[in-house]
Scaffold this motif. Structure first.
Motif, PDB file in Angstrom:
ATOM      1  N   ALA A  82       0.803  45.430 -13.791  1.00 30.46           N
ATOM      2  CA  ALA A  82       0.143  44.899 -14.580  1.00 30.46           C
ATOM      3  C   ALA A  82       0.687  44.471 -15.283  1.00 30.46           C
ATOM      4  CB  ALA A  82      -0.752  46.271 -15.680  1.00 30.46           C
ATOM      5  N   ALA A  83       0.832  44.411 -16.729  1.00 28.80           N
ATOM      6  CA  ALA A  83       0.974  42.509 -16.976  1.00 28.80           C
ATOM      7  C   ALA A  83       2.832  42.513 -16.256  1.00 28.80           C
ATOM      8  CB  ALA A  83       1.339  43.034 -18.070  1.00 28.80           C
ATOM      9  N   GLY A  84       3.192  43.425 -16.376  1.00 25.13           N
ATOM     10  CA  GLY A  84       5.425  43.365 -15.969  1.00 25.13           C
ATOM     11  C   GLY A  84       5.408  42.685 -14.988  1.00 25.13           C
ATOM     12  N   TYR A  85       4.611  42.238 -13.918  1.00 29.11           N
ATOM     13  CA  TYR A  85       5.440  41.574 -12.858  1.00 29.11           C
ATOM     14  C   TYR A  85       5.871  40.304 -13.003  1.00 29.11           C
ATOM     15  CZ  TYR A  85       6.567  41.406  -7.800  1.00 29.11           C
ATOM     16  OH  TYR A  85       7.390  41.098  -6.802  1.00 29.11           O
ATOM     17  N   ALA A  86       6.735  40.001 -14.107  1.00 30.16           N
ATOM     18  CA  ALA A  86       7.185  38.572 -13.919  1.00 30.16           C
ATOM     19  C   ALA A  86       7.150  38.061 -13.205  1.00 30.16           C
ATOM     20  CB  ALA A  86       7.766  38.549 -15.279  1.00 30.16           C
ATOM     21  N   THR A  87       7.685  36.467 -13.360  1.00 31.05           N
ATOM     22  CA  THR A  87       8.138  35.762 -11.334  1.00 31.05           C
ATOM     23  C   THR A  87       9.849  36.521 -11.831  1.00 31.05           C
ATOM     24  OG1 THR A  87       6.772  33.571 -12.183  1.00 31.05           O
ATOM     25  CG2 THR A  87       8.872  33.382 -10.874  1.00 31.05           C
ATOM     26  N   ILE A  88      10.485  36.063 -12.768  1.00 33.86           N
ATOM     27  CA  ILE A  88      12.059  36.931 -12.481  1.00 33.86           C
ATOM     28  C   ILE A  88      12.501  38.152 -11.956  1.00 33.86           C
ATOM     29  CG2 ILE A  88      12.407  37.969 -15.404  1.00 33.86           C
ATOM     30  CD1 ILE A  88      14.838  36.252 -15.207  1.00 33.86           C
ATOM     31  N   ALA A 279      17.132  41.497 -16.167  1.00 33.20           N
ATOM     32  CA  ALA A 279      16.756  40.999 -15.022  1.00 33.20           C
ATOM     33  C   ALA A 279      17.665  40.022 -14.423  1.00 33.20           C
ATOM     34  CB  ALA A 279      14.901  40.570 -14.838  1.00 33.20           C
ATOM     35  N   ALA A 280      17.821  39.417 -15.684  1.00 32.45           N
ATOM     36  CA  ALA A 280      18.402  37.766 -15.753  1.00 32.45           C
ATOM     37  C   ALA A 280      20.046  38.147 -15.409  1.00 32.45           C
ATOM     38  CB  ALA A 280      18.065  36.552 -17.242  1.00 32.45           C
ATOM     39  N   GLY A 281      20.414  38.992 -16.157  1.00 33.76           N
ATOM     40  CA  GLY A 281      22.143  39.082 -16.383  1.00 33.76           C
ATOM     41  C   GLY A 281      22.145  39.364 -15.492  1.00 33.76           C
ATOM     42  N   LEU A 282      21.536  39.837 -14.295  1.00 31.61           N
ATOM     43  CA  LEU A 282      21.707  40.875 -13.139  1.00 31.61           C
ATOM     44  C   LEU A 282      21.681  39.636 -11.784  1.00 31.61           C
ATOM     45  CD1 LEU A 282      19.338  43.504 -13.363  1.00 31.61           C
ATOM     46  CD2 LEU A 282      21.658  44.172 -12.771  1.00 31.61           C
ATOM     47  N   LEU A 283      20.593  39.060 -12.228  1.00 26.30           N
ATOM     48  CA  LEU A 283      20.430  37.587 -11.329  1.00 26.30           C
ATOM     49  C   LEU A 283      21.694  36.370 -10.978  1.00 26.30           C
ATOM     50  CD1 LEU A 283      17.159  36.398 -11.693  1.00 26.30           C
ATOM     51  CD2 LEU A 283      18.170  37.281  -9.459  1.00 26.30           C
ATOM     52  N   ALA A 284      22.668  37.406 -12.762  1.00 26.60           N
ATOM     53  CA  ALA A 284      23.518  36.051 -12.375  1.00 26.60           C
ATOM     54  C   ALA A 284      25.102  36.846 -11.635  1.00 26.60           C
ATOM     55  CB  ALA A 284      24.481  35.797 -14.736  1.00 26.60           C
ATOM     56  N   SER A 285      24.792  38.764 -12.164  1.00 23.69           N
ATOM     57  CA  SER A 285      26.147  38.995 -11.808  1.00 23.69           C
ATOM     58  C   SER A 285      25.930  38.882 -10.017  1.00 23.69           C
ATOM     59  CB  SER A 285      25.502  41.309 -12.427  1.00 23.69           C
ATOM     60  OG  SER A 285      25.609  40.753 -13.410  1.00 23.69           O
ATOM     61  N   ILE A 286      24.365  38.913  -9.539  1.00 21.53           N
ATOM     62  CA  ILE A 286      25.158  39.342  -8.357  1.00 21.53           C
ATOM     63  C   ILE A 286      24.875  37.495  -7.927  1.00 21.53           C
ATOM     64  CG2 ILE A 286      23.385  38.336  -6.114  1.00 21.53           C
ATOM     65  CD1 ILE A 286      21.156  41.046  -7.762  1.00 21.53           C
ATOM     66  N   ARG A 287      25.133  36.539  -8.537  1.00 18.74           N
ATOM     67  CA  ARG A 287      25.667  35.428  -8.101  1.00 18.74           C
ATOM     68  C   ARG A 287      27.313  35.177  -8.315  1.00 18.74           C
ATOM     69  NH1 ARG A 287      21.082  32.837 -10.960  1.00 18.74           N
ATOM     70  NH2 ARG A 287      22.093  33.016 -12.115  1.00 18.74           N
ATOM     71  N   ILE A 288      27.191  35.881  -8.969  1.00 18.75           N
ATOM     72  CA  ILE A 288      29.535  36.037  -8.873  1.00 18.75           C
ATOM     73  C   ILE A 288      29.707  36.821  -8.221  1.00 18.75           C
ATOM     74  CG2 ILE A 288      30.989  36.562 -10.557  1.00 18.75           C
ATOM     75  CD1 ILE A 288      29.521  36.268 -13.646  1.00 18.75           C
ATOM     76  N   VAL A 289      28.539  38.320  -8.033  1.00 16.78           N
ATOM     77  CA  VAL A 289      29.642  38.997  -6.881  1.00 16.78           C
ATOM     78  C   VAL A 289      29.295  38.537  -5.215  1.00 16.78           C
ATOM     79  CG1 VAL A 289      29.006  40.466  -5.366  1.00 16.78           C
ATOM     80  CG2 VAL A 289      29.121  41.363  -8.283  1.00 16.78           C
TER      81      VAL A 289
END
Lengths: 394, 82
Positions: A82-88, A279-289
């Motif tokens: 519904a309302a939770g599928y944000a771009t991030i 979600a943002a923290g995970l994106l940063a973690s994946i970049r670091i890994v």
């Protein structure tokens, strides 16, 4: 039954804590945001968390999370459908799928929920789910909830799995479920052989890589990289709250399968979406890994090797798995809690596992040192470990 | 003894660790079989004898002899003539 009678019947048996003089569970602790913990104002080494790469205290991960709160708010207050599928969130799904080399992924609030709701969406009484005897509780609960026929196979035993598959040809759908890394002992499942058997019997493998993602494989991509399964066509699940230092869980695999889950998996459809900070923290973690696994993974393995050497020298019974998990066999619940207590008295937080988390008389104390400790701290940790283990062996 | 030996053999090949198994062996205490392990043993017995054991019966199984007696008294009985 009256509620009071019910609650009495459900009373927790804490006699083990009374007998050993120690309850290791739900210890209240202070965390300072830099990876340090203290209990009753005493500093502790944290060998209980699953922060394999030390990303939970990484400044870039924390900055990404705080920035996301400003940009997207505290919560989407809605389900993904519904309302939770944000771009991030969509970006995170793409990033995780790309990291794994799989076509698509869906983000769940936790891996427990992913595993717990997955099987109800894909299996019923016409189907069979063949599952490793020691698979995680979330997988077992999910498998049981599906209503499918359950056939456990002996732990990491390919021959036994083959027999179970051969005896299951009459079922409509056949699933084979295992963890990649068994976290109470550090063993790694023969996923390549499991995948090959699944192909032979037209079964679908379901691999939970919670302790593999960001940990094993040459570049930290997890079990598929570790086993060289570049064309994996089964189902993949994992926690995002361990090496990737966030929250949530994923199911990944074929694009049409993930699309099916988006419209048919109740655990995904009816749960509030992951909060934007996570979600943002995970994106940063994946970049670091992706860019720094050589260094971080190298330190993790070095620390693990040093830890195992200390433990071996101290004469404890290490289970000797292939993952960076040091698991000390203790046997009875009393001995298990006693060893955890000795570590605790030396300022080391560990994870003791007693039944039903492990089989009867198979208690272990688990230590994960990861990459969050430098050489100076490792030396001090080593001294403390020797003291605790020495007392345990007396 | 044929049934007893067959049951013991099936248990032996469906438990995680090798044990000396007798009819009096307790599945949990002596053979370290947990609830999921019990399902594994029952699966093997079902496949071997071509039967389907009811859930309620599985919960009653404590010792090896319980499995043998359950098979003898309930699941391997010749069909009664009506």
């Amino acid at each position: 039954m009256k509620p009071a009678v019910l609650y009495q019947a459900l009373a927790t048996d804490l006699s083990l804590a009374d007998r050993t003089g120690f309850n290791p569970y739900y210890r209240r602790m202070m965390r300072d945001g830099r990876g340090k913990i203290s209990i009753d104002q005493a500093a502790f080494f944290d060998l209980a968390s699953n922060d394999y790469l030390g990303l939970a205290a990484d400044a870039r991960v924390k900055a990404a999370m705080t920035d996301a709160v400003e940009r997207f708010g505290a919560s989407f207050c809605g389900t993904p459908i519904a309302a939770g599928y944000a771009t991030i969130l969509a970006d995170l799904e793409s990033a995780v799928a790309a990291m794994l080399g799989l076509p698509a992924a869906a983000i769940f609030p936790s891996c427990y929920q992913a595993n717990g709701s997955l099987f109800c969406s894909i299996a019923d009484a016409d189907d069979v789910i063949i599952v490793d005897h020691y698979a995680h509780a979330s997988l077992i609960q999910g498998v049981k909830a599906s209503g499918a026929r359950i056939k456990p196979f002996l732990h990491n035993d390919i021959d036994h799995l083959g027999k179970q598959l051969a005896a299951s040809r009459s079922f409509r759908r056949i699933f084979v479920v295992t963890e990649s890394v068994f976290s109470t002992e550090g063993s790694i499942a023969p996923v390549g052989e499991i995948d090959a058997l699944c192909k032979r019997y037209h079964a679908t493998p379901v691999i939970d890589d919670s302790h593999g993602i960001g940990v094993i494989g040459k570049t930290g991509q997890g079990i598929l990289e570790y086993c060289g399964l570049s064309e994996y066509d089964g189902i993949y699940t994992a926690s995002l709250g361990k090496a990737l230092a966030g929250t949530g869980g994923i199911v990944a695999g074929a694009a049409e399968f993930i699309e099916y889950l988006r419209y048919n998996c109740a655990g995904l459809i009816y749960s509030t979406a992951l909060v934007p900070a996570s979600a943002a923290g995970l994106l940063a973690s994946i970049r670091i890994v992706t860019t720094e696994f050589d260094a971080r993974g190298g330190l993790m393995w070095k620390n693990h090797g040093d830890l195992c050497q200390r433990l071996t020298n101290a004469g404890v019974n290490l289970k000797g798995g292939q993952a960076p998990i040091a698991s000390i066999f203790c046997g009875s619940p009393e001995r298990t809690i006693t060893l955890a207590k000795l570590f605790y008295e030396q300022g080391i937080l560990t994870t003791p596992f007693i039944p039903p988390s492990v089989p009867p008389e198979q208690g272990v104390v688990r230590l994960i040192v990861g990459a969050k400790i430098d050489a100076v701290a490792m030396a001090e940790l080593g001294e403390r470990i020797s003291v605790a283990a020495g007392k345990f062996n007396q | 003894m044929e049934l007893e030996n067959r049951v013991i053999g099936l248990i032996q090949s469906n438990i995680e660790k090798k044990h000396t198994i007798t009819l009096q062996s307790d599945l949990r205490q002596d053979l370290e079989v947990d609830s999921f392990g019990t399902i594994m043993i029952v699966n093997a017995i079902e496949d071997a004898f071509g039967i389907e054991v009811e859930e309620a019966d599985i919960r009653k199984l404590a010792r090896v002899i319980d499995i043998v007696e359950l098979l003898e008294k309930k699941y391997l009985q010749p069909a009664k003539k009506s």
